[in-house]
Design an enzyme around this catalytic site. Sequence first.
Site, PDB file in Angstrom:
ATOM      1  N   ASP A   1      94.149  21.091  -4.883  1.00  0.00           N
ATOM      2  CA  ASP A   1      93.195  21.674  -5.836  1.00  0.00           C
ATOM      3  C   ASP A   1      92.003  22.324  -5.135  1.00  0.00           C
ATOM      4  O   ASP A   1      91.404  23.252  -5.655  1.00  0.00           O
ATOM      5  CB  ASP A   1      92.692  20.582  -6.792  1.00  0.00           C
ATOM      6  CG  ASP A   1      93.813  20.114  -7.707  1.00  0.00           C
ATOM      7  OD1 ASP A   1      94.571  20.983  -8.183  1.00  0.00           O
ATOM      8  OD2 ASP A   1      93.958  18.900  -7.909  1.00  0.00           O
TER       9      ASP A   1
ATOM     10  N   ASN B   1      98.521  16.636   0.345  1.00  0.00           N
ATOM     11  CA  ASN B   1      98.899  15.506  -0.492  1.00  0.00           C
ATOM     12  C   ASN B   1     100.285  15.025  -0.079  1.00  0.00           C
ATOM     13  O   ASN B   1     100.880  15.582   0.832  1.00  0.00           O
ATOM     14  CB  ASN B   1      98.862  15.918  -1.965  1.00  0.00           C
ATOM     15  CG  ASN B   1      99.787  17.068  -2.198  1.00  0.00           C
ATOM     16  OD1 ASN B   1     100.979  16.966  -1.944  1.00  0.00           O
ATOM     17  ND2 ASN B   1      99.257  18.192  -2.646  1.00  0.00           N
TER      18      ASN B   1
ATOM     19  N   LYS C   1      88.055  23.311  16.979  1.00  0.00           N
ATOM     20  CA  LYS C   1      88.113  21.912  16.518  1.00  0.00           C
ATOM     21  C   LYS C   1      86.691  21.354  16.360  1.00  0.00           C
ATOM     22  O   LYS C   1      85.867  21.471  17.284  1.00  0.00           O
ATOM     23  CB  LYS C   1      88.894  21.082  17.539  1.00  0.00           C
ATOM     24  CG  LYS C   1      89.092  19.656  17.088  1.00  0.00           C
ATOM     25  CD  LYS C   1      89.860  18.839  18.114  1.00  0.00           C
ATOM     26  CE  LYS C   1      89.841  17.377  17.697  1.00  0.00           C
ATOM     27  NZ  LYS C   1      90.338  16.510  18.758  1.00  0.00           N
TER      28      LYS C   1
HETATM   29  O1  C5P Z   1      96.517  20.812 -12.420  1.00  0.00           O
HETATM   30  P1  C5P Z   1      97.640  20.080 -11.825  1.00  0.00           P
HETATM   31  O2  C5P Z   1      97.681  20.151 -10.319  1.00  0.00           O
HETATM   32  O3  C5P Z   1      97.800  18.667 -12.267  1.00  0.00           O
HETATM   33  O4  C5P Z   1      98.920  20.832 -12.411  1.00  0.00           O
HETATM   34  C1  C5P Z   1     100.187  20.661 -11.885  1.00  0.00           C
HETATM   35  C2  C5P Z   1     100.998  21.898 -12.110  1.00  0.00           C
HETATM   36  O5  C5P Z   1     100.222  23.047 -11.807  1.00  0.00           O
HETATM   37  C3  C5P Z   1     102.192  21.967 -11.180  1.00  0.00           C
HETATM   38  O6  C5P Z   1     103.193  22.710 -11.820  1.00  0.00           O
HETATM   39  C4  C5P Z   1     101.646  22.733  -9.979  1.00  0.00           C
HETATM   40  O7  C5P Z   1     102.672  23.379  -9.266  1.00  0.00           O
HETATM   41  C5  C5P Z   1     100.713  23.710 -10.658  1.00  0.00           C
HETATM   42  N1  C5P Z   1      99.537  24.078  -9.853  1.00  0.00           N
HETATM   43  C6  C5P Z   1      99.446  25.356  -9.320  1.00  0.00           C
HETATM   44  N2  C5P Z   1      98.334  25.727  -8.624  1.00  0.00           N
HETATM   45  C7  C5P Z   1      97.315  24.874  -8.452  1.00  0.00           C
HETATM   46  C8  C5P Z   1      97.381  23.575  -8.994  1.00  0.00           C
HETATM   47  C9  C5P Z   1      98.519  23.206  -9.680  1.00  0.00           C
HETATM   48  O8  C5P Z   1     100.397  26.126  -9.472  1.00  0.00           O
HETATM   49  N3  C5P Z   1      96.266  25.253  -7.757  1.00  0.00           N
END
Ligand code: C5P
Length: 400
Positions: free
Chosen positions: A278, A210, A288
């Site tokens: 996510d 991202n 590759k």
């Molecule tokens: O669920 P979302 O990504 O919107 O949540 C954001 C918060 O969760 C941030 O603090 C991010 O660092 C943390 N986060 C995490 N591990 C993930 C997804 C998000 O620690 N896999």
Amino acid sequence: MLHGKRILLIIGGGIAAYKALDLIRRLQDQGASVRGILTKGGSEFITPLSVASLTGDKAYTDLFDLTDEAEMGHIRLSREADLVLVAPATADLMAKMANGLANDLASTALLATDKPVMLCPAMNVEMWDKPATQRNLKTLLSDGATVVPPGEGMLACGEMGAGRLAEVSDIVEAVIKHFGSETKPLSGQLFIVTAGPTHEDIDPVRYIANKSSGKQGYALAEALRDFGAKVTLVSGPTSLSVPEGVSFVAVRSARDMLSAVEAALPADAAICVAAVADYRVADQANQKLKKGQSDFSQLALIENPDILKTISQVGANRPTLVVGFAAETENVLENGQAKLARKGCDWIIANDVSLQTNVMGGDENSIIIIKKDTYKTFDKMTKKDVGNLLATHIKDCLIK
Ligand code: C5P
């Protein structure tokens, strides 16, 4: 960082005087109280009323104002401060100071003060480079003043070069550093900060990621370090330089990040700023993937571990304070509140990252601190200032 500190701000007569208004707000954000003196020139650029409205005090302008002198003599004004900050410091003010002249309120307060003086010069490049100004600068430095040097670039007069008032965030940082040597409120506290994106490899050359730059997480790690905390910064790939004075763990994927965070436990606080991917691909390829031979329309994804949620529910090893971030593009407050409940952390720092805000990758951020029963919204400020602001809130929460 500046709780209880009293700053006497002397505003000289230059176009950069307008930045003094923002400076007052940023110093107050850090807990400082600010009193303002305007020179005659300063009052041509910004009004005493603006300064008075922001400081919540009189704007002091006149040495020979009987009311001023009766209520608050220039000697008292210069003594009832922990730091005298001159911004912008014009060539004229610097020349007066270097020569001990005292023919108006600003120069008299500067001569009368027994407190440290910090100068933030701003002027035309030729004026800055003139031997007279450089001579005065040398004198002032050897007299014990500290200087936040001017930046280079396009000046208000249209010429290029050195002479631009230092960035407000750099001035605030210099003030914090000045006082930092006296107090380190988070000494001995262990912090984990996650920052940056994670990269989830598809094959040896492609990955899912991202837009996170890592700037906010790094700024917070630096602010906590400056408060005396022992910080482990677990960072995904960024183009930023490794901050000095923190334990730095470079990771790539969400799973690496979780392992590094777990290895850094126990800690007093964990602040998850990272924009963790996510999802990762279910079958990472060792070679590759070839266009035409692979079906890119069917990239199977599986969910990554949620680091924030895991740390929030880690049992006996749970840090006293666990903070998450919520980057949202709409309904920022509501989504942040829902996230607080879902993750089980103590606070959520919500921010609007919709395209027009330029927060993703930019240098500024505007945040809402969301706690269980309350929330507080802050104006836009630099990510550095957000780091200092959050460090102050965290300190107030952890140190009773
Ligand atoms: O669920 P979302 O990504 O919107 O949540 C954001 C918060 O969760 C941030 O603090 C991010 O660092 C943390 N986060 C995490 N591990 C993930 C997804 C998000 O620690 N896999």
